[in-house]
Each structure stands twice: as structure tokens, then as C-alpha cells.
Design an enzyme around this catalytic site. Structure first.
Site, PDB file in Angstrom:
ATOM      1  N   TYR A 137      41.766  36.973  42.805  1.00 51.00           N
ATOM      2  CA  TYR A 137      40.638  36.334  43.468  1.00 51.00           C
ATOM      3  C   TYR A 137      39.362  36.717  42.722  1.00 51.00           C
ATOM      4  O   TYR A 137      38.994  37.893  42.677  1.00 51.00           O
ATOM      5  CB  TYR A 137      40.576  36.782  44.930  1.00 51.00           C
ATOM      6  CG  TYR A 137      39.405  36.209  45.691  1.00 51.00           C
ATOM      7  CD1 TYR A 137      39.406  34.877  46.106  1.00 51.00           C
ATOM      8  CD2 TYR A 137      38.288  36.990  45.977  1.00 51.00           C
ATOM      9  CE1 TYR A 137      38.320  34.337  46.788  1.00 51.00           C
ATOM     10  CE2 TYR A 137      37.199  36.460  46.660  1.00 51.00           C
ATOM     11  CZ  TYR A 137      37.223  35.137  47.068  1.00 51.00           C
ATOM     12  OH  TYR A 137      36.155  34.607  47.738  1.00 51.00           O
ATOM     13  N   GLN A 159      35.600  36.488  42.291  1.00 50.04           N
ATOM     14  CA  GLN A 159      34.295  36.165  42.866  1.00 50.04           C
ATOM     15  C   GLN A 159      33.149  36.860  42.137  1.00 50.04           C
ATOM     16  O   GLN A 159      32.249  36.227  41.631  1.00 50.04           O
ATOM     17  CB  GLN A 159      34.290  36.523  44.346  1.00 50.04           C
ATOM     18  CG  GLN A 159      32.944  36.310  45.027  1.00 50.04           C
ATOM     19  CD  GLN A 159      33.015  36.570  46.526  1.00 50.04           C
ATOM     20  OE1 GLN A 159      33.837  36.020  47.242  1.00 50.04           O
ATOM     21  NE2 GLN A 159      32.141  37.435  47.007  1.00 50.04           N
ATOM     22  N   THR A 170      27.876  41.680  46.066  1.00 44.42           N
ATOM     23  CA  THR A 170      28.031  41.282  47.454  1.00 44.42           C
ATOM     24  C   THR A 170      27.348  39.941  47.776  1.00 44.42           C
ATOM     25  O   THR A 170      27.775  39.219  48.664  1.00 44.42           O
ATOM     26  CB  THR A 170      27.450  42.392  48.356  1.00 44.42           C
ATOM     27  OG1 THR A 170      28.149  43.608  48.063  1.00 44.42           O
ATOM     28  CG2 THR A 170      27.616  42.075  49.818  1.00 44.42           C
ATOM     29  N   TYR A 193      33.641  32.270  56.942  1.00 47.01           N
ATOM     30  CA  TYR A 193      33.253  33.613  57.330  1.00 47.01           C
ATOM     31  C   TYR A 193      34.318  34.283  58.162  1.00 47.01           C
ATOM     32  O   TYR A 193      34.701  35.416  57.924  1.00 47.01           O
ATOM     33  CB  TYR A 193      31.962  33.510  58.130  1.00 47.01           C
ATOM     34  CG  TYR A 193      30.932  34.486  57.688  1.00 47.01           C
ATOM     35  CD1 TYR A 193      30.625  34.610  56.347  1.00 47.01           C
ATOM     36  CD2 TYR A 193      30.271  35.288  58.611  1.00 47.01           C
ATOM     37  CE1 TYR A 193      29.672  35.507  55.934  1.00 47.01           C
ATOM     38  CE2 TYR A 193      29.312  36.184  58.198  1.00 47.01           C
ATOM     39  CZ  TYR A 193      29.019  36.293  56.872  1.00 47.01           C
ATOM     40  OH  TYR A 193      28.082  37.188  56.472  1.00 47.01           O
ATOM     41  N   ARG A 221      48.252  79.296  53.067  1.00 44.40           N
ATOM     42  CA  ARG A 221      47.388  79.938  52.078  1.00 44.40           C
ATOM     43  C   ARG A 221      46.724  81.159  52.688  1.00 44.40           C
ATOM     44  O   ARG A 221      46.009  81.058  53.673  1.00 44.40           O
ATOM     45  CB  ARG A 221      46.322  78.935  51.634  1.00 44.40           C
ATOM     46  CG  ARG A 221      45.326  79.458  50.631  1.00 44.40           C
ATOM     47  CD  ARG A 221      44.322  78.360  50.288  1.00 44.40           C
ATOM     48  NE  ARG A 221      43.222  78.854  49.495  1.00 44.40           N
ATOM     49  CZ  ARG A 221      42.004  78.318  49.488  1.00 44.40           C
ATOM     50  NH1 ARG A 221      41.744  77.256  50.233  1.00 44.40           N
ATOM     51  NH2 ARG A 221      41.051  78.821  48.744  1.00 44.40           N
ATOM     52  N   GLU A 273      34.203  44.910  48.856  1.00 45.93           N
ATOM     53  CA  GLU A 273      34.306  44.061  50.046  1.00 45.93           C
ATOM     54  C   GLU A 273      33.104  44.239  50.970  1.00 45.93           C
ATOM     55  O   GLU A 273      33.257  44.305  52.201  1.00 45.93           O
ATOM     56  CB  GLU A 273      35.597  44.361  50.809  1.00 45.93           C
ATOM     57  CG  GLU A 273      36.862  43.871  50.132  1.00 45.93           C
ATOM     58  CD  GLU A 273      37.044  42.365  50.263  1.00 45.93           C
ATOM     59  OE1 GLU A 273      37.297  41.749  49.230  1.00 45.93           O
ATOM     60  OE2 GLU A 273      36.908  41.808  51.371  1.00 45.93           O
ATOM     61  N   GLU A 289      29.132  46.068  50.299  1.00 47.36           N
ATOM     62  CA  GLU A 289      28.550  47.404  50.101  1.00 47.36           C
ATOM     63  C   GLU A 289      28.074  47.931  51.454  1.00 47.36           C
ATOM     64  O   GLU A 289      27.530  47.194  52.273  1.00 47.36           O
ATOM     65  CB  GLU A 289      27.390  47.271  49.097  1.00 47.36           C
ATOM     66  CG  GLU A 289      26.984  48.549  48.422  1.00 47.36           C
ATOM     67  CD  GLU A 289      25.962  49.333  49.216  1.00 47.36           C
ATOM     68  OE1 GLU A 289      25.856  50.553  49.006  1.00 47.36           O
ATOM     69  OE2 GLU A 289      25.286  48.728  50.080  1.00 47.36           O
TER      70      GLU A 289
END
Lengths: 707, 707
Positions: B167, B169, B176, B307, B339, B454, B456
């Protein structure tokens, strides 16, 4: 939807005609945007460089040293893909580290300056390459703990590079807590030797830089055992490898511990000792010695003297972290002024970059103020350390615990802040900051290490807190805690500053002092109230409260040092320089108090010392400072004088020509060069997996699944 | 000090005798420590797994899928060094990614479950390998935007793996902000085709996963241009490579963008289009179409429908981040209970691990509560999304902006928290967490990416804030904002909760509601007061305040979802499981309000809503919760059901045998294997640099300085 899935799309096959637009340039180029941003500065950048490096001469020395080393390593041509972004496997990375180390070591030897102590990860003579620790740890440890005779023997050998040294303390099961080390050095009276062993799995020496394959000699920290008696940990010089053929000496297994998040130019290694033997004279004997017949004597002040000497490593880390943070901010600031994004980008002829977005310049300038704060605090702690050394030489150890506390606090604060801030700077570059060629991942991942090595940060905070609690319990407060008004201080104190008075640094110091005094007092009261359990358990229980107190005391120290450094700037400096630094002091303090982007602010307000209206005033002042500082963002980062070669960043080059450089480097990546020799196909992937996969085949899935 | 610098140390050369202690074991082994820690659990771990995965069946499906894929890739044997820690260069990493992708893809195809959507980075079919995006982005985008005919054609091809999709873009100059994309698709009426071009340097397609060498087809987002008219961005299917020989089709330059901080199993790539041609029918035409003669028609609700569909990617990221954080915490928790460190370690027969230190278990348990909070919020947003899809199918788009806001806020909060928390978990493992073989750097660096891709995170916060400001301006508040009492809410409200009443989740919700209501109200008042400038500029000016408001609203949503999920646990579950989750809800809320280790706390106290005494009560409650939860730390991480192979961590194996496994893997590192075939010498380093260096030589420094 023509064609079928087995044949190529016929329509597409005709592409690539002569009416190609090609790849053009936007109306305003990135280099023009950079020039425009740089021209906005309100002051002469070179003057600020003099303050950062200490003098005009120091700037010159720094620049010349970089020029020499970069020329000798052939790294100045920014049109060539830097070697580190090539197709390197573990062994290639080590070789690259050796080459960098050799260049810096020889330059340092020839010119005798300390440029390569601090100023860039690329060339720094510390743990970033296998030849740095000879100078930074091996020789200093011998000079601290060796007798005059031992120093006379070992110093020239290591200084000239005739042996390569390392420092072997940590074990696979034990890091910061030296008393828990398990490696043994048993005195063998018969042969006048020590026999070194790794008696347990957890005692395997683990992590020392250059231990794996690169050092010929090391200082091993091991428990000194004579007869049945364990005298605790001491330092022994152990030769690891033959100088003739570099083979490990008998009884010593050595190896690399593998890839790390960064620092892959050096071979952090492991060592298993199985009856390795060294002469008795290899015990460093200045403060503790073993005679021929096995008698042990020790200097009454051994601990204090060792402790003082070991602080030097922390000094280097603090300074280094300030510079590395500045490096990340230089890259992020430069990219921010040439990057268009979002709605403002649609105005094609505007030079508005993402720097004009509030959250971008707010975060950047706040972090820039923190880089300066770290640097000036580091310079102040340098002076404190030098003062201590003078006093210790005269037998006065009274400042040791104070100096130790200052360094522990600064080490924790500066490194944690630098690591977080560099990561935030990286994020501010968007996706491109995630690419190795941005140079940012290497900086971020190197800084991540500083939070753990040379004293884990939470352990550092505990040490600061211990000092503070002892101070509270003492009959009179130590000088540095004298700002605490009373042992019951805290409740119902209100701050009466408002409006632009929040710009007065005296008022800001008062606010920092109140917070620290309150938190220290509260922690002390909690501790007293729950006495009864053992002291250690008791402090452990209240660690979270103690942590806040320790941070507050350290942040006060940082603000004080920053202010003092700015106040002391010589009158011959242009006033604009002092003005911009004063703005940074204010921004640092105000954002620490009241920025929603800063984690410390709760402790300033939780007791009601400041009201919401006052916070509003502070935030208004911050907004004004940001407006004043924005034109200087490029100058404030340029002043650190990083060369393009030392940044090794496609995003951070001084000319701002980012996208050209990215594509230029990317086309040189070995994978792309190889593919271009194979019809632009990644041959191995096509042949091993893809061809069969798209034909619906399953392949031999386990075939090559493991190396 | 015998011997000279040119010959070996004579005394040492006799080492390696028969009286070797060898490498032994401490009195209590790490596996015993692990067993003891695991046995302390107050509840049945498998029951909690059922809650995490949704049902007993889902747990079984998950476990079986992992077993199959791990067996088919030969990764189950933990005594073998995992391939990714071998000597891999860029091309080796890609091959490894292809192999992993093939195994997961086929397993997914054969079994039709969604196991490989979320649950581990190692096998997940997303961007972590080149074959994941076919299913995660390529096919869903076609199904969202394609006509029935287009779907009927492309879906079977991509589902079966006969083509490999990606994809495309983002561009080198634009991430973005979709409206700013520059790639063009010009309609050529003569040939009935679109001509795709990269008209500027900044328009080069950059970052898409699998674009470089692995995908045959991609969806290109480009500006649709007919004649002189620009119709804005649309989606086009572009075949990139010939299915016969995998060569790029004419007019398309493709390549890899190089090493990243993580995700190196896939080839994020670049594409330069130079008159590449595709048939008109490759425009995805469900919401917008172009006729044979160039007439453009569009669906009136195109934006809304697109959307809604694109939210799915964020869902996957949110869920994935919760799982990745749990992975990091599983490793850190397991290592913490085996530990020993510091003064407690000196009690040799004690099983006290560093888990018993306050700062260690405080940080771990607080972060564990956040992993659960993230998971349950993700499940709640899943339901909201499904609800939206149903409504949209019926033509009702009224929930779109709400659902979008929820996902934006969760995406930003969950990813930022997971990235920071995983890094803190890594630091809690001390130096060893810095080693690649700890598995932690890969997790931390993968999570770092989620904050940027995807959407920011700061852009996400702005979107949440926009929703909130619109809600405030509306005649009546949206349902999810109904908790805001009045448009002038905020000043002088006081919380009256005290003591153990802070454990009532209703009270905690009330505190979260007050904070969000106050911050949203204040932000809205600021915005109104400074009206006059353009809306966008005005919001930009107040971004920092808006950010706080958006976070507060989102954290309220998270607390609500967490509480609701726990409340809804079926009565057939053992009460201990509900009890432990209730403790986690409380710990999550209380530490968010008042932990000095948490950055959000200032906003709860800055208005005087809570007093210092109340904060003291809250901290006492936190201490009690930590005491109650400590025995369950291992069970709380075991419940996520990570296999050893999927953790790929020397520190995090279920049996706790950490130091044995570390040394076992390290001895298999290629550099050590090669050296062992060369007398334990790193041959290239010795021959190229060291031999000459210790002889005082300078070597030909530029010789191999660049690849």
C-alpha cells in the site's frame, strides 16, 4: 482489470516515454529554507561556540582535530554513503570501529588534546571503539592504584599503544554492586603468583569493552584470597593475549557478547578464567599490597582514595551525554526548518516549515535549553572534581561525599534526560528519524546505554538520597543543603511571584529551592517515622519518595550552575549572546516547573505552593520566550560545531539539502547496488521464496530457517 | 611486572592446570528461583489467559497456531542461537523476514484464524515481514474502495498469495497529511489509461512496506488529474513487477530504503514513477469513477466512508502494541525474579531477587497494569468500531467522528505508553537488556515506530482535541462528554475522598472525570478568548493545552473500559481472577494520579483538587496494592501465553535459566565460532589493524575506511 494474474499488465508495459516530467524541485528549495532560517539568528554563532568550548583557542583545536581525523578516514565527502550504513555484519562493524579508533588514537597521541574525549560518538575515545578504553580506563586506573614503579612501567606502554588495555569489573551476575563480585585471585606462595578463576557461572566476566578480541591486557577486579582469608575486591593487571600472535594465554576463554543496541564498533566481551596465573607484582599496590610471604597491608584511606579516583569516568559520561543530545537536536532542528508538512505546506511559496508548529518548536527549544543546562552543569561538576582532587592530594577528604553526590545526581539526570530527549528529537523527525541514515537511532541507542553503565541511574538516585538523609540527620546541614529552612519545613508555604516576575532567575531558584526543601523534609520525616526496621530496608521502602527528593536537589544544582555560568560570561562577549542564554535559563526553569510535556512538574504544584493562576502566568512567559528564541534555533545548535561527517546524518547536514542526500545515499546501499546488477530484483528472495510462493507452493519451509 | 611488552607474560603462560574450580552453580539455581516465584500466584493463570484471549477456545487456537508455525520454522529449540542474532546483513534479514512471512501466511490461509494479526512481532502478518501487508492493507483497501467487480477479481488473487500486495501512500516529503501528496495519475483518453508520475523530488513514494523488492502489486495514492483538473487523491492499483521474472515494469524505479531501528525483516521501499501506465479500470471505483470519455463522478459520502474503513489499521496497531508491551514485561518480570543484585544478594541462601526492591516491583507492576489497561481499551474500541460499521452499512454515519476520536486517542496513548514502558522494562534488566539476545531492543525499537506510523501521535492528539472543542461549541455535549458539568467548570472544586476510599473505582472515575472536565473547559475558554485569528492558527497556538485535555479525555476512556471489562467478567470465573484484575484497575488509576514515576500526575493536582494529605493516602494505597500484587507478577505475565520462541529472549525464557542460556547462545555467535576456528583470534582485526598498531605503526588509515 485487464490481463490475468500470470502475465504482465499489458497496458503498463508501455510506460517510460519521452514526455516524462522527471523529478523536479519545488519553488523554494530546502537549501534556501535552511539559509533563510540560519539568517534569522540574533547573535554571532561563533561567539556562543567559544562559550561552549571555553575559549576561541579551544574551538580552533576542536575544529582542526575533527578536520584531521575526518580527512584521514576519508569521511568528509557527504555524497558518499557512510560506511556504517553499508551492509555490515558484526565483524565488519568491529573492523570499522578499529579503524575509527586508530585514527582518533593517533591524532590524540600526536596532538595531545582532549578533543576525542567528549565531543562526538563517532570519534570519541571511550567505549565506542576498541582502542578508547586504554586511555580512558586502563591507564587512569593504573595511575590511581599503581605504585610509582608500576606506573613507570605500564603508563608508557599503554600511552603509546604498544599494548591495548581494557577494564574488567562486571560479571554476568553482577553489575553496579562491586562487593558482590565473585571472581577470585588466590595467592600461590609457592610460585609467587595469583591464580585467577571464575568459580561460578555468574562470575563470568561480562560486558567490559574491548575484552572480547581487541585488548592485550586488562585490569581484572577480583577477590584477593590469601590462605583461607578473603580480603575483598582488588585490581590486578592480567595479560590476556600474546603480543606475538594475539592468541589468548592459557586458562583464559575470551569472546564477544554479540550485537548491542549501539556501540557495535567495539567488542564488549566475556572472559572465563580457569587457573590463569599472573605474577604477584601485577596486583596494583598503591593502597594495598601483598608481600612475598603473603602478608597483606592496606592503606587506611583506601576506599576514599579509590572512590575519588573513580569519579572521573562519570565526568566523561556526563559531558559526552550533553554533546550527544546536542547532536540529536542539531539534526532535528535542521530537518525541522526544511520540512514542510500539513496545511501550511499547501502555501507552496511559503518558507513556513514544521518549525512554525507550536508543538514542534516548543519541544525542540525546551530540549535545547536542557542540552545547555547539562553542559554547564557538567562544567561546574568538573570544577568541583578538580577542587576535590587538590584537597585529597593534601589529605583532606571532607568534600568526597559531596562531590560524589553531585556526580551521581548529574550522571543520573543528564543521561536519563539526554536519552529521553534524543528519542523525542528523533520522533520529531517523523518516519525518517526511524531510518538508520538519519543518524538518530545510533545516537538514541548510544544514550540509552548511558542510563545503565557506570552506575545504574536508580542506584545513583539512591546514593544522592542517602547523602541527603545523612545531611538531615547531622547536627548542622551541609553547605549545599543550607537552603532548607527548617527540619519541619513544607506545609502551607505559598509562592507570591506573579506575571513577568517569573522571569527573574532569583524567583525561579526560590521555587526550585522550595520544592527540594519540601521533598527532602517530607522524605526525612517519613524515614524517621518508620525507624525500627533496618536502615537499608527502611530506605528501600521509601525509595519512590527519596527518588523525588534526590531529583529535586539535583535539578536545583543544575539550575544554579546554569545561572552561574551565564552570569560569569565575560563583559567582552556581545550582549546578544548573554541575552539568548538568559532566555534559555528561564525556559529551562519554567518548563521544568510547569510544562505538561515535562514529567517533573507535579512536584512543584502538589503542595499548593503554586496556584493555577500562577501556572497560567508561567505558561504565558514560556510562550513569549519561545517566540523570542525561535529565530535562534538553528544558531543555538550550529554553535556546538558538529561537522557533517560527525553527524553522519542524511537529515542533519548543514546545507539542509535533505531529500537529495537521502536518495543519493539510498541508491548506494549495497542491497540496491546488488539488485541493480540483477535487473532490479532481489535475487535470493525471488529464487528461494517468492517464485515458489506466488505459484502457490509451500517451499521447504524449514530449509534455511536457521543459520 | 616481569616480562617485557614484546613477549608474553611468562608467569601467566602456565595457567589452566587441573585444580580448576570450573564454573559451578550457586546454592539456589535460577530455575529454582523461577519455580518459587511462579508458585506464589494467588490464581489460576490459565483462567486469566481466557480473559485475555476472550475464551478457552481462543487460547487453544492461539497456542496451536504458534506451535505449528514454530515447528515449521524450526525455532522451538531454545538451545540453538535464534537466526536473527546471527551475523545478518541487510539481505539476510530480508530473507529471514520472507521465511517468517511465508510460514505465517500459509498457516493463516490453512486455518483461517486471526492469530497472526496481533499476538507477537515475530510472526505477525503486518509490516514486520514482506507478506503481511497483502492481507492487512492491500486486500482490505480493495474491499473498501473497489467495486464488486474489482473485488471479485483482486480478492482471490491476493488472498491466495498469487500476487503480493502493498500500500503506497507516503512520499519522501509527506507523511500523515494525505491532502499534500504530489504523485500524479493523469488520465490519457487516447489509450484509456492513467499515467503515473513522481513530478518532484519530494513526491517520491517512500516508506511503504514490501515496496522495495517484495510486492508485485501495490495501491498507489495519487492525485487524479483529468485534463487540467485536479480531483485530489485517489487509489489506483499498480502492478510493479512482472510475475514471470519479478523485474520492475517500465517507468518504475524501486528500491529498499535501508536499515531501520527494527522491522528489518521487511523492505520498506521507495518508488519513482516516470510515466508508468495502468488501465483506467485500475482506479478503485466504488466511491469515485472515471468514464471512458473522462467524466468524473463521486459518491457524496466518499470521505466518510473512506475514513471509517481506514480506522481498521489503527485497531491492529493498538492491539499489537498492548501485546508487544506485555512481551517486554514478560521478559523483564521473569529476569527480575531470577536476578540477584546488591546487598540482598549477599545472603547466599536467600531467594530474594531484585524483584524485592521497591523501585523494581513498583515500576514493573505499574507497567503491567498499563498493559492490561491497553488491552481492555483496545477490546472496547473494537466493539465501538464494529458498531460503527453496522451503522454505516445502514447509512448512519453519526458515530464516525466519535469512533475516530476514540481510535486516535487510543492509538496515541497506547503506542506512546507502550514504547516508553517497554524501554523502561528494558532498563530494568540492567546492562543485559541492552544486548540484542535479550529480545528487548527489537521490541522497544518496534514500538518506537508505532508512535509515528499510521498517524503521528501528536497529530492524533490534535484530532482528539478538535473533536472535544467542537463538542464544547455544540448546543449540547456529545454523550461521551456528558460528564462535563458546565461550560465554566473548573475553579475551586475540591475532592473529598480520603483513606481507603481511594480504592473505590467510582471515586477514581470521579477524579479522572474532574481532571478531564477541567482541562477541556479551560482549553475551550482559552480558545474562545483568543478567537479572531483563523481557527487553525488559533488551535495551533494552544496546542500544549489542547494536548493535556485530549490526554485526560482518553485516559478517562481507558479507565472506564478497564473497569467495565473487569465488571463484566462472568460469574463462572474464580473470584481470585476478578480480584487480581480489580487490584490492577486500582493500581492503574492511582499511579496515574499520584505516582512520581508517571508524567501525568501534575494535571490532577495543579488546581488544588487534591491535597498533599490525599496524595499521601493514595500513595499508601499504592504501597498496599503493590504488596498484594507482588506474588502474582509472574502469573500476570505468564497469562499472555508467549512461547519462548516468540519471545526470542535469553533473559525471558519460561524456565528462568538465564545465565546458562546467555552463554550457550553467545558461544554460538558467528564471530565467536569463526574466532574459535582461528585460535580464538579475530583474524581480520589482527591482520588489518592490531598487529601494525601495537608495533607503533600507523597503517594505511584510509585504506578500507569506506565500503
Amino acid at each position: 482489470m485487464k490481463g490475468d494474474d500470470r502475465s504482465d499488465n499489458a497496458s503498463q508495459a508501455r510506460g517510460g516515454g519521452e514526455d516524462s516530467h522527471g523529478v523536479g524541485k519545488p519553488a523554494i528549495t530546502q537549501t534556501q529554507m535552511m539559509e533563510s532560517a540560519r539568517n534569522q539568528a540574533t547573535f554571532d554563532t561563533s561567539k556562543l561556540s567559544e562559550i561552549i568550548f571555553g575559549s576561541p583557542e579551544a574551538v580552533k583545536i576542536h575544529k582542526k582535530a575533527f578536520q584531521r581525523v575526518e580527512e584521514s578516514t576519508g569521511t568528509t565527502d557527504m555524497s558518499k554513503l557512510p560506511a556504517r550504513y553499508g551492509n555490515m555484519n558484526r565483524e565488519d562493524m568491529l573492523l570499522e570501529g578499529l579503524r575509527a579508533g586508530r585514527a582518533a588514537f593517533h591524532d590524540s597521541l600526536d596532538n595531545g588534546d582532549s578533543t576525542f574525549r567528549y565531543h562526538t560518538q563517532e570519534w570519541v575515545l571511550t567505549n565506542s571503539n576498541p582502542l578508547g578504553l586504554t586511555e580512558v580506563l586502563f591507564r587512569p586506573m593504573i595511575e590511581l592504584q599503581g605504585t610509582a614503579e608500576q606506573i613507570a612501567y605500564w603508563t608508557p606502554l599503554s600511552r603509546s599503544g604498544k599494548i591495548i588495555g581494557s577494564y574488567t569489573q562486571t560479571e554476568i551476575g553482577q553489575g553496579t554492586f562491586v562487593a558482590g563480585l565473585e571472581t577470585t585471585a588466590v595467592f600461590d606462595k609457592r610460585t609467587d603468583e595469583f591464580v585467577i578463576n571464575s568459580p561460578t557461572l555468574s562470575s563470568i566476566k561480562f560486558w567490559p569493552g574491548a575484552l572480547g578480541y581487541m585488548s592485550s591486557h586488562t585490569i581484572v577486579i577480583a577477590r584477593l584470597i590469601i590462605g583461607e582469608k578473603d580480603y575483598g575486591v582488588h585490581a590486578f593487571i592480567v595479560q590476556l593475549r600474546s603480543l606475538k600472535d594475539w592468541k589468548p594465554l592459557p586458562g583464559i576463554e575470551l569472546g564477544d557478547i554479540g550485537l548491542k543496541m549501539a556501540y557495535n564498533g567495539t567488542d564488549n566481551g566475556y572472559a572465563v578464567f580457569n587457573n590463569a596465573r599472573i605474577p604477584r607484582s601485577n596486583l596494583l599496590m598503591r593502597f594495598a599490597s601483598v608481600s612475598r610471604d603473603g602478608a597483606y597491608t592496606t592503606h587506611p584511606l583506601r576506599e576514599k582514595l579509590l572512590y575519588g579516583g573513580m569519579l572521573k569516568g562519570r565526568l566523561a559520561i556526563i559531558r559526552n551525554s550533553a554533546f550527544q543530545l546536542a547532536q540529536a537536536l542539531t539534526i532535528a532542528t535542521r530537518y525541522s526548518v526544511v520540512r514542510r508538512q500539513g496545511h501550511k505546506q499547501l502555501q507552496q511559496n511559503s518558507v513556513a516549515s514544521i518549525m512554525s508548529y507550536k508543538l514542534q518548536h516548543y519541544r525542540l527549544l525546551m530540549l535545547i535549553s536542557r542540552a545547555y543546562a547539562s553542559l554547564f552543569a557538567s562544567l561546574a561538576s568538573d570544577s568541583a572534581y578538580q577542587e576535590l582532587q587538590k584537597q585529597q592530594a593534601n589529605g583532606d577528604h571532607s568534600s568526597l561525599s559531596y562531590t560524589h553526590m553531585v556526580m551521581a545526581g548529574l550522571k543520573a539526570w543528564v543521561t536519563a534526560n539526554a536519552a529521553d530527549a534524543a528519542e523525542d528529537a528523533r520522533k520529531m523527525c517523523g518516519g525518517h528519524g526511524y531510518l538508520m541514515i538519519s543518524g538518530l537511532p545510533e545516537i538514541v541507542n548510544s544514550l540509552a546505554a548511558t542510563c545503565t553503565f557506570e552506575g545504574e541511574n536508580y542506584v545513583m538516585w539512591k546514593q544522592v538520597a542517602s547523602y541527603l538523609m545523612k545531611g538531615m540527620a547531622a547536627r548542622s546541614l551541609p553547605k549545599d543543603m543550607a537552603y532548607i529552612p527548617s527540619p519541619t519545613y513544607g506545609k502551607r508555604v505559598r509562592c507570591h511571584v506573579s506575571g513577568v516576575d517569573f522571569l527573574h532567575v532569583d524567583n525561579l531558584l526560590y521555587i526550585f529551592q522550595h520544592r527540594a526543601a519540601r521533598l527532602i523534609t517530607e522524605a526525612y520525616q517519613l524515614l524517621r517515622a518508620s525507624r525500627g526496621k533496618g536502615a537499608v530496608q527502611n530506605e528501600d521502602r521509601h525509595d519512590v519518595v527519596l527518588l523525588s527528593a534526590a531529583k529535586a536537589h539535583t535539578e536545583l544544582y543544575i539550575l544554579q550552575s546554569f545561572r552561574e555560568h551565564v552570569t560569569s560570561i565575560s563583559g567582552s562577549m556581545p550582549t546578544e549572546v548573554k541575552a539568548v542564554l538568559t532566555r534559555l535559563v528561564r525556559l529551562f526553569a519554567l518548563t521544568t516547573i510547569a510544562s505538561p510535556l515535562c514529567s517533573s512538574s507535579a512536584s512543584f504544584v502538589e503542595d499548593g505552593f503554586l496556584t493555577l493562576n500562577q501556572l497560567g502566568d508561567i505558561r504565558t512567559n514560556i510562550d513569549h520566550l519561545l517566540e523570542e528564541l525561535q529565530p535562534d534555533a538553528i544558531a543555538l545548535t550550529d554553535a556546538w560545531e558538529f561537522t557533517d561527517a560527525s553527524l553522519t546524518s542524511a537529515l542533519g547536514c548543514k546545507d539542509g539539502d535533505v531529500y537529495e542526500r537521502m536518495m543519493c545515499w539510498i541508491r548506494q546501499l549495497p542491497i540496491n547496488v546488488h539488485a541493480s546488477e540483477n535487473d532490479s530484483v532481489f535475487r535470493d528472495g525471488w529464487e528461494e521464496v517468492i517464485r515458489d510462493f506466488i505459484a502457490g507452493g509451500r517451499g521447504n519451509v524449514t530449509e534455511k530457517a536457521r543459520l
